[in-house]
Design a protein around this motif. Structure first.
Motif, PDB file in Angstrom:
ATOM      1  N   ASP A  24       0.815  -1.214   0.000  1.00 35.47           N
ATOM      2  CA  ASP A  24       0.000   0.000   0.000  1.00 35.47           C
ATOM      3  C   ASP A  24       0.852   1.268   0.000  1.00 35.47           C
ATOM      4  OD1 ASP A  24      -2.544   1.222  -0.096  1.00 35.47           O
ATOM      5  OD2 ASP A  24      -2.454   1.626   2.044  1.00 35.47           O
ATOM      6  N   MET A  25       1.841   1.288  -0.866  1.00 40.59           N
ATOM      7  CA  MET A  25       2.720   2.441  -0.995  1.00 40.59           C
ATOM      8  C   MET A  25       2.186   3.364  -2.091  1.00 40.59           C
ATOM      9  SD  MET A  25       6.309   0.321  -0.583  1.00 40.59           S
ATOM     10  CE  MET A  25       6.998   1.150  -1.909  1.00 40.59           C
ATOM     11  N   PRO A  26       2.469   4.656  -2.008  1.00 38.55           N
ATOM     12  CA  PRO A  26       2.016   5.556  -3.072  1.00 38.55           C
ATOM     13  C   PRO A  26       2.769   5.264  -4.374  1.00 38.55           C
ATOM     14  CG  PRO A  26       3.419   6.720  -1.514  1.00 38.55           C
ATOM     15  CD  PRO A  26       3.195   5.348  -0.951  1.00 38.55           C
ATOM     16  N   ASP A  27       2.033   5.232  -5.481  1.00 37.96           N
ATOM     17  CA  ASP A  27       2.706   4.956  -6.745  1.00 37.96           C
ATOM     18  C   ASP A  27       3.584   6.123  -7.204  1.00 37.96           C
ATOM     19  OD1 ASP A  27       0.903   6.786  -7.827  1.00 37.96           O
ATOM     20  OD2 ASP A  27       0.260   5.455  -9.445  1.00 37.96           O
ATOM     21  N   SER A  28       3.508   7.237  -6.506  1.00 39.23           N
ATOM     22  CA  SER A  28       4.383   8.374  -6.821  1.00 39.23           C
ATOM     23  C   SER A  28       5.856   8.022  -6.594  1.00 39.23           C
ATOM     24  CB  SER A  28       4.003   9.601  -5.997  1.00 39.23           C
ATOM     25  OG  SER A  28       4.119   9.323  -4.613  1.00 39.23           O
ATOM     26  N   LEU A  29       6.123   6.963  -5.834  1.00 40.96           N
ATOM     27  CA  LEU A  29       7.508   6.507  -5.660  1.00 40.96           C
ATOM     28  C   LEU A  29       8.135   6.128  -7.000  1.00 40.96           C
ATOM     29  CD1 LEU A  29       7.256   4.341  -2.424  1.00 40.96           C
ATOM     30  CD2 LEU A  29       8.513   6.484  -2.717  1.00 40.96           C
ATOM     31  N   MET A  30       7.283   5.769  -7.961  1.00 45.59           N
ATOM     32  CA  MET A  30       7.771   5.377  -9.287  1.00 45.59           C
ATOM     33  C   MET A  30       7.979   6.564 -10.224  1.00 45.59           C
ATOM     34  SD  MET A  30       5.489   2.097 -10.367  1.00 45.59           S
ATOM     35  CE  MET A  30       5.948   2.425 -12.037  1.00 45.59           C
ATOM     36  N   ASP A  31       7.649   7.756  -9.795  1.00 43.04           N
ATOM     37  CA  ASP A  31       7.674   8.907 -10.703  1.00 43.04           C
ATOM     38  C   ASP A  31       9.004   9.072 -11.430  1.00 43.04           C
ATOM     39  OD1 ASP A  31       5.034   9.438 -10.176  1.00 43.04           O
ATOM     40  OD2 ASP A  31       5.424  11.208  -8.926  1.00 43.04           O
ATOM     41  N   GLU A  32      10.104   8.825 -10.746  1.00 38.90           N
ATOM     42  CA  GLU A  32      11.425   8.977 -11.371  1.00 38.90           C
ATOM     43  C   GLU A  32      11.655   7.932 -12.462  1.00 38.90           C
ATOM     44  OE1 GLU A  32      14.491   9.202  -8.274  1.00 38.90           O
ATOM     45  OE2 GLU A  32      12.964  10.097  -6.968  1.00 38.90           O
ATOM     46  N   ALA A  57      14.123  -0.680 -19.154  1.00 40.87           N
ATOM     47  CA  ALA A  57      14.528  -1.090 -17.809  1.00 40.87           C
ATOM     48  C   ALA A  57      15.088   0.099 -17.036  1.00 40.87           C
ATOM     49  CB  ALA A  57      15.592  -2.183 -17.893  1.00 40.87           C
ATOM     50  N   VAL A  58      14.969   0.023 -15.717  1.00 37.99           N
ATOM     51  CA  VAL A  58      15.593   0.988 -14.816  1.00 37.99           C
ATOM     52  C   VAL A  58      16.752   0.255 -14.152  1.00 37.99           C
ATOM     53  CG1 VAL A  58      15.287   2.358 -12.725  1.00 37.99           C
ATOM     54  CG2 VAL A  58      13.451   2.242 -14.423  1.00 37.99           C
ATOM     55  N   HIS A  59      17.960   0.759 -14.376  1.00 36.46           N
ATOM     56  CA  HIS A  59      19.158   0.123 -13.837  1.00 36.46           C
ATOM     57  C   HIS A  59      19.872   1.146 -12.964  1.00 36.46           C
ATOM     58  CE1 HIS A  59      23.314  -1.861 -14.686  1.00 36.46           C
ATOM     59  NE2 HIS A  59      22.842  -2.185 -13.506  1.00 36.46           N
ATOM     60  N   ILE A  60      19.976   0.838 -11.681  1.00 35.19           N
ATOM     61  CA  ILE A  60      20.651   1.731 -10.738  1.00 35.19           C
ATOM     62  C   ILE A  60      21.848   0.973 -10.163  1.00 35.19           C
ATOM     63  CG2 ILE A  60      20.429   3.129  -8.653  1.00 35.19           C
ATOM     64  CD1 ILE A  60      17.383   3.161  -9.175  1.00 35.19           C
ATOM     65  N   PRO A  61      23.040   1.191 -10.709  1.00 35.07           N
ATOM     66  CA  PRO A  61      24.228   0.470 -10.231  1.00 35.07           C
ATOM     67  C   PRO A  61      24.630   0.829  -8.804  1.00 35.07           C
ATOM     68  CG  PRO A  61      24.650   1.521 -12.359  1.00 35.07           C
ATOM     69  CD  PRO A  61      23.333   2.019 -11.873  1.00 35.07           C
ATOM     70  N   ASN A  62      24.290   2.079  -8.365  1.00 31.89           N
ATOM     71  CA  ASN A  62      24.684   2.510  -7.033  1.00 31.89           C
ATOM     72  C   ASN A  62      23.554   3.347  -6.431  1.00 31.89           C
ATOM     73  OD1 ASN A  62      25.805   3.553  -4.713  1.00 31.89           O
ATOM     74  ND2 ASN A  62      27.698   4.252  -5.687  1.00 31.89           N
ATOM     75  N   VAL A  63      22.738   2.729  -5.607  1.00 35.83           N
ATOM     76  CA  VAL A  63      21.602   3.408  -4.995  1.00 35.83           C
ATOM     77  C   VAL A  63      22.063   4.599  -4.163  1.00 35.83           C
ATOM     78  CG1 VAL A  63      19.752   3.139  -3.292  1.00 35.83           C
ATOM     79  CG2 VAL A  63      20.103   1.386  -5.047  1.00 35.83           C
ATOM     80  N   ALA A  64      23.171   4.465  -3.465  1.00 37.41           N
ATOM     81  CA  ALA A  64      23.674   5.550  -2.615  1.00 37.41           C
ATOM     82  C   ALA A  64      24.034   6.792  -3.425  1.00 37.41           C
ATOM     83  CB  ALA A  64      24.875   5.078  -1.808  1.00 37.41           C
ATOM     84  N   ALA A  65      24.293   6.625  -4.715  1.00 44.40           N
ATOM     85  CA  ALA A  65      24.655   7.758  -5.565  1.00 44.40           C
ATOM     86  C   ALA A  65      23.436   8.510  -6.090  1.00 44.40           C
ATOM     87  CB  ALA A  65      25.509   7.279  -6.736  1.00 44.40           C
ATOM     88  N   LEU A  66      22.228   8.013  -5.815  1.00 44.03           N
ATOM     89  CA  LEU A  66      21.024   8.743  -6.219  1.00 44.03           C
ATOM     90  C   LEU A  66      20.993  10.080  -5.492  1.00 44.03           C
ATOM     91  CD1 LEU A  66      18.311   5.909  -6.124  1.00 44.03           C
ATOM     92  CD2 LEU A  66      19.170   7.079  -8.156  1.00 44.03           C
ATOM     93  N   PRO A  67      20.394  11.090  -6.091  1.00 43.49           N
ATOM     94  CA  PRO A  67      20.314  12.399  -5.419  1.00 43.49           C
ATOM     95  C   PRO A  67      19.580  12.287  -4.083  1.00 43.49           C
ATOM     96  CG  PRO A  67      19.568  12.547  -7.704  1.00 43.49           C
ATOM     97  CD  PRO A  67      19.781  11.098  -7.402  1.00 43.49           C
ATOM     98  N   GLU A  68      20.007  13.071  -3.118  1.00 36.93           N
ATOM     99  CA  GLU A  68      19.373  13.074  -1.789  1.00 36.93           C
ATOM    100  C   GLU A  68      17.881  13.366  -1.897  1.00 36.93           C
ATOM    101  OE1 GLU A  68      20.652  12.532   1.347  1.00 36.93           O
ATOM    102  OE2 GLU A  68      22.621  12.018   0.554  1.00 36.93           O
ATOM    103  N   ALA A  69      17.476  14.150  -2.872  1.00 36.12           N
ATOM    104  CA  ALA A  69      16.072  14.529  -3.046  1.00 36.12           C
ATOM    105  C   ALA A  69      15.236  13.432  -3.702  1.00 36.12           C
ATOM    106  CB  ALA A  69      15.979  15.803  -3.879  1.00 36.12           C
ATOM    107  N   SER A  70      15.872  12.364  -4.128  1.00 39.65           N
ATOM    108  CA  SER A  70      15.156  11.271  -4.791  1.00 39.65           C
ATOM    109  C   SER A  70      14.154  10.635  -3.826  1.00 39.65           C
ATOM    110  CB  SER A  70      16.157  10.216  -5.268  1.00 39.65           C
ATOM    111  OG  SER A  70      15.491   9.050  -5.678  1.00 39.65           O
ATOM    112  N   ALA A  71      12.897  10.548  -4.260  1.00 38.27           N
ATOM    113  CA  ALA A  71      11.850   9.964  -3.416  1.00 38.27           C
ATOM    114  C   ALA A  71      12.078   8.478  -3.182  1.00 38.27           C
ATOM    115  CB  ALA A  71      10.486  10.196  -4.058  1.00 38.27           C
ATOM    116  N   VAL A  72      12.627   7.799  -4.161  1.00 33.86           N
ATOM    117  CA  VAL A  72      12.796   6.360  -4.058  1.00 33.86           C
ATOM    118  C   VAL A  72      14.081   5.972  -3.311  1.00 33.86           C
ATOM    119  CG1 VAL A  72      14.007   5.964  -6.235  1.00 33.86           C
ATOM    120  CG2 VAL A  72      12.420   4.243  -5.394  1.00 33.86           C
ATOM    121  N   ARG A  73      15.040   6.879  -3.244  1.00 38.00           N
ATOM    122  CA  ARG A  73      16.338   6.584  -2.606  1.00 38.00           C
ATOM    123  C   ARG A  73      16.163   6.079  -1.174  1.00 38.00           C
ATOM    124  NH1 ARG A  73      20.456   8.994   0.544  1.00 38.00           N
ATOM    125  NH2 ARG A  73      22.541   8.522  -0.240  1.00 38.00           N
ATOM    126  N   GLU A  74      15.360   6.779  -0.383  1.00 35.71           N
ATOM    127  CA  GLU A  74      15.175   6.410   1.022  1.00 35.71           C
ATOM    128  C   GLU A  74      14.567   5.008   1.160  1.00 35.71           C
ATOM    129  OE1 GLU A  74      12.531   7.825   4.845  1.00 35.71           O
ATOM    130  OE2 GLU A  74      13.147   9.349   3.396  1.00 35.71           O
TER     131      GLU A  74
END
Length: 182
Positions: free
Chosen positions: A62-70, A80-97
């Motif tokens: 039951d998470m908001p689908d806005s997490l997928m906005d990026e 495909a969405v490929h993120i080799p380094n999650v920690a390198a995502l911008p701090e403002a990224s909703a999905v990073r946390e």
């Protein structure tokens, strides 16, 4: 093949087996399915984890689908969405946390599309080490996502047909009772 040939009663188990086989083959730490639910929710519906990896399915409901906005533009285009380094995502990224909370270091997610719209996605998580997913792994995951999508769509259609059949039977019985009373 087993997944696509599974009947509706076996579909859940078949999806879980397909995720396990795919995850083990690709060396994934976690392999999963997320489905979009109207009007704007996202649920982790299936998950396989490698030995020693903590399951996350219970926390990802039951998470908001806005997490997928990026990711939405890429997924809507079938990419495909490929993120080799999650920690390198911008701090403002909703999905990073959300990804960091799960201790994900690298991620690969591929879309499930129905009638040109995003129905969900299937993904690989790398928790133990950073990963660059290979083109063959992306193709493998997309093939599995396509099969899962077909199975989920077929199950939804069968459920809708059964509901309609029951409704028609109830209506027929009501009309028959009315005619008998007349």
């Amino acid at each position: 093949d087993e997944l696509l040939s599974a009947d509706s009663k076996e579909s859940e188990a078949a999806i879980n087996r397909a995720l396990a086989r795919t995850g083990a083959l690709a060396g994934s730490d976690r392999t999963y399915v997320f489905s979009l639910r109207a009007p704007d929710r996202l649920d982790n519906t299936h998950e396989w984890t490698a030995p020693g990896i903590e399951p996350m399915i219970a926390q990802l409901q039951d998470m908001p689908d806005s997490l997928m906005d990026e990711w939405r533009a890429d997924m809507a285009a079938g990419r495909a969405v490929h993120i080799p380094n999650v920690a390198a995502l911008p701090e403002a990224s909703a999905v990073r946390e959300v990804l960091m909370m799960q201790e994900i270091r690298s991620l690969l997610a591929v879309p499930m599309l129905r009638d040109g719209k995003i129905a969900g996605f299937v993904g690989f998580d790398a928790v133990r080490a950073y990963r660059q997913f290979l083109p063959t792994e992306i193709q493998l995951l997309q093939a599995v996502a396509n099969a899962v999508n077909v199975v989920l769509d077929r199950c939804a259609a069968e459920t809708a047909a059964e509901t309609a059949r029951r409704h028609l039977e109830d209506e027929r019985d009501r009309l028959q009772a009315t005619l008998t009373a007349i």
